[in-house]
Scaffold this motif. Structure first.
Motif, PDB file in Angstrom:
ATOM      1  N   GLY A   1       0.665  -1.184  -0.004  1.00 14.11           N
ATOM      2  CA  GLY A   1       0.172  -0.069  -0.144  1.00 14.11           C
ATOM      3  C   GLY A   1       0.821   1.082  -0.177  1.00 14.11           C
ATOM      4  N   GLY A   2       2.166   1.249  -0.054  1.00 14.33           N
ATOM      5  CA  GLY A   2       3.121   2.551  -0.120  1.00 14.33           C
ATOM      6  C   GLY A   2       3.591   2.532   1.401  1.00 14.33           C
ATOM      7  N   GLY A   3       4.320   3.459   1.425  1.00 13.93           N
ATOM      8  CA  GLY A   3       5.196   3.701   2.593  1.00 13.93           C
ATOM      9  C   GLY A   3       6.606   3.085   2.585  1.00 13.93           C
ATOM     10  N   VAL A   4       7.612   3.704   3.486  1.00 16.95           N
ATOM     11  CA  VAL A   4       8.874   3.196   3.584  1.00 16.95           C
ATOM     12  C   VAL A   4       8.713   2.434   4.942  1.00 16.95           C
ATOM     13  N   ALA A   5       9.039   0.876   4.708  1.00 18.40           N
ATOM     14  CA  ALA A   5       8.960  -0.027   5.880  1.00 18.40           C
ATOM     15  C   ALA A   5      10.438  -0.162   6.361  1.00 18.40           C
ATOM     16  N   ALA A   6      11.521  -0.061   5.637  1.00 21.05           N
ATOM     17  CA  ALA A   6      12.803  -0.093   5.796  1.00 21.05           C
ATOM     18  C   ALA A   6      13.740   0.253   4.828  1.00 21.05           C
ATOM     19  N   PHE A   7      15.267   0.922   5.105  1.00 22.09           N
ATOM     20  CA  PHE A   7      15.740   1.336   4.334  1.00 22.09           C
ATOM     21  C   PHE A   7      17.296   1.027   4.548  1.00 22.09           C
ATOM     22  N   ALA A   8      18.226   1.075   3.736  1.00 21.68           N
ATOM     23  CA  ALA A   8      19.839   0.757   3.788  1.00 21.68           C
ATOM     24  C   ALA A   8      20.488   1.688   2.771  1.00 21.68           C
ATOM     25  N   VAL A   9      21.422   2.651   3.220  1.00 22.08           N
ATOM     26  CA  VAL A   9      22.222   3.461   2.267  1.00 22.08           C
ATOM     27  C   VAL A   9      23.489   2.719   2.173  1.00 22.08           C
ATOM     28  N   GLY A  10      23.833   2.424   0.890  1.00 19.51           N
ATOM     29  CA  GLY A  10      25.163   1.621   0.608  1.00 19.51           C
ATOM     30  C   GLY A  10      26.257   2.686  -0.208  1.00 19.51           C
ATOM     31  N   TRP A  11      27.026   3.287   0.581  1.00 18.31           N
ATOM     32  CA  TRP A  11      27.953   4.146  -0.173  1.00 18.31           C
ATOM     33  C   TRP A  11      28.910   3.471  -0.908  1.00 18.31           C
ATOM     34  N   ILE A  12      29.436   3.969  -2.172  1.00 13.79           N
ATOM     35  CA  ILE A  12      30.512   3.350  -3.122  1.00 13.79           C
ATOM     36  C   ILE A  12      31.721   4.270  -2.891  1.00 13.79           C
ATOM     37  N   ASP A  13      32.903   3.407  -2.807  1.00 16.39           N
ATOM     38  CA  ASP A  13      34.209   4.057  -3.025  1.00 16.39           C
ATOM     39  C   ASP A  13      34.870   2.992  -4.268  1.00 16.39           C
ATOM     40  N   GLY A  14      34.646   3.436  -5.459  1.00 20.25           N
ATOM     41  CA  GLY A  14      35.284   2.874  -6.273  1.00 20.25           C
ATOM     42  C   GLY A  14      36.710   2.744  -6.408  1.00 20.25           C
ATOM     43  N   ARG A  15      37.220   3.775  -5.902  1.00 22.96           N
ATOM     44  CA  ARG A  15      38.811   3.593  -5.971  1.00 22.96           C
ATOM     45  C   ARG A  15      39.342   2.478  -5.453  1.00 22.96           C
ATOM     46  N   ASN A  16      38.806   2.264  -4.313  1.00 17.53           N
ATOM     47  CA  ASN A  16      39.256   1.478  -3.254  1.00 17.53           C
ATOM     48  C   ASN A  16      38.645  -0.011  -3.289  1.00 17.53           C
ATOM     49  N   GLY A  17      37.458  -0.070  -4.108  1.00 20.23           N
ATOM     50  CA  GLY A  17      36.753  -1.185  -4.253  1.00 20.23           C
ATOM     51  C   GLY A  17      35.954  -1.727  -3.039  1.00 20.23           C
ATOM     52  N   ILE A  18      35.498  -0.722  -2.152  1.00 16.60           N
ATOM     53  CA  ILE A  18      34.821  -0.878  -0.889  1.00 16.60           C
ATOM     54  C   ILE A  18      33.627  -0.166  -0.736  1.00 16.60           C
ATOM     55  N   GLY A  19      32.370  -0.908  -0.617  1.00 17.39           N
ATOM     56  CA  GLY A  19      31.244  -0.289  -0.029  1.00 17.39           C
ATOM     57  C   GLY A  19      31.068  -0.210   1.564  1.00 17.39           C
TER      58      GLY A  19
END
Length: 305
Positions: free
Chosen positions: A211-229
């Motif tokens: 029915g809509g709305g945010v139940a959960a969330f996760a922010v996954g940052w990207i560091d492409g130079r070092n290959g690490i999230g």
């Protein structure tokens, strides 16, 4: 060395600078580059002009350091270029950040705080010279090898995974407030986070409720130079706890990180948060480091600077 007041449009540049420092010296002493926008966008939330709370320095060799003050109302961070680690210029950055935090924080706060990786003997020694004392284990720092299999996300019927959209600002504000006791509004979340330079909605995974709305969330940052999230933050609205939603969001994000060529992902959590520890272990994360909290009485800070 010249001090510069921070502007939001400089944040992508400063992330690339810190990625270079990590490539040169390793993560110890820097944390993930995604912590810069998280701490500036989320922790400070435009309650004061960013130029008052964030400063960076440069010298003849380029960017020399970055400081973020008044986190949580009484804490600061300093990241110094590898060439300056352990020397008088890094110490001067620490003193500036500690003093600026003390002058800006509520007079009822007794201490100015900062944290340091357990492996960062250089910063620990400098903090001792500056009169700071260790008082607690702050975070557990966890890592997962993305070359290992990542489980497919599983959701209960009616829920779906996708990346964030501008229309999610209100739902994300409500979910974060419920999960963390924050005080976001939809407009403040949109302006302070989603509309800032360097924000990528593909990095913010939401679990949409039936029915809509945010139940959960996760922010996954990207560091492409070092290959690490890096994950920060991860949360579930309490109305939807114990359904595996945060686990699904993280699995979805990790599969994207693998597709982008990253080889590892990290996540930090408060050392006393047993629920977070269990979630991350279930996804294959292993504790690699701890961070230690250090503090100095606010009364010991200079009155100006």
């Amino acid at each position: 060395m010249r001090a510069r007041a921070f502007r939001h449009d400089e944040l992508p540049f400063l992330r690339s600078v810190m990625a270079g420092w990590i490539a040169e010296a390793g993560r110890c002493g820097y944390d993930h580059t995604g912590e810069l926008p998280h701490r500036v966008y989320d922790n400070l939330r435009d309650r004061r002009p960013a130029g008052e709370l964030v400063r960076w320095w440069e010298d003849a060799d380029g960017p020399a350091g970055i400081a973020i003050t008044l986190r949580f109302g009484c804490a600061f961070d300093v990241f110094a270029a590898p060439r300056l680690r352990g020397g008088p210029l890094e110490l001067s950055m620490l003193e500036w950040a500690a003093g600026a935090t003390a002058r800006a924080m509520d007079a009822a706060e007794p201490y100015v705080l900062t944290d340091v990786f357990d492996c960062d003997a250089t910063r620990i020694e400098l903090l001792g010279r500056a009169g700071f004392a260790r008082f607690r284990v702050w975070d557990h720092v966890n890592e997962r090898d993305l070359r290992d299999p990542v489980p497919e996300p599983e959701l209960p019927a009616g829920f779906r995974l996708r990346h964030a959209l501008p229309r999610d600002a209100q739902g994300l504000a409500e979910a974060r407030n419920a999960a963390f006791g924050d005080d976001w509004t939809g407009p403040s979340y949109r302006s302070a986070v989603m509309e800032r330079p360097g924000y990528d909605p593909r990095d913010e995974i939401v679990v949409e409720a039936p029915g809509g709305g945010v139940a959960a969330f996760a922010v996954g940052w990207i560091d492409g130079r070092n290959g690490i999230g890096h994950f920060e933050p991860v949360g579930t609205h309490p109305a939807f706890w114990r359904r595996g939603l945060a686990r699904a969001a993280m699995s979805h994000a990790m599969r994207r990180m693998r597709a982008l060529g990253l080889t590892a992902v990290t996540v930090n959590h408060d050392a006393g948060n047993a629920a977070a520890r269990a979630l991350y272990r279930s996804l294959g994360f292993v504790r690699r480091h701890e961070t230690y909290g250090f503090r100095r009485p606010a009364a010991a800070m200079p009155s100006s600077g």
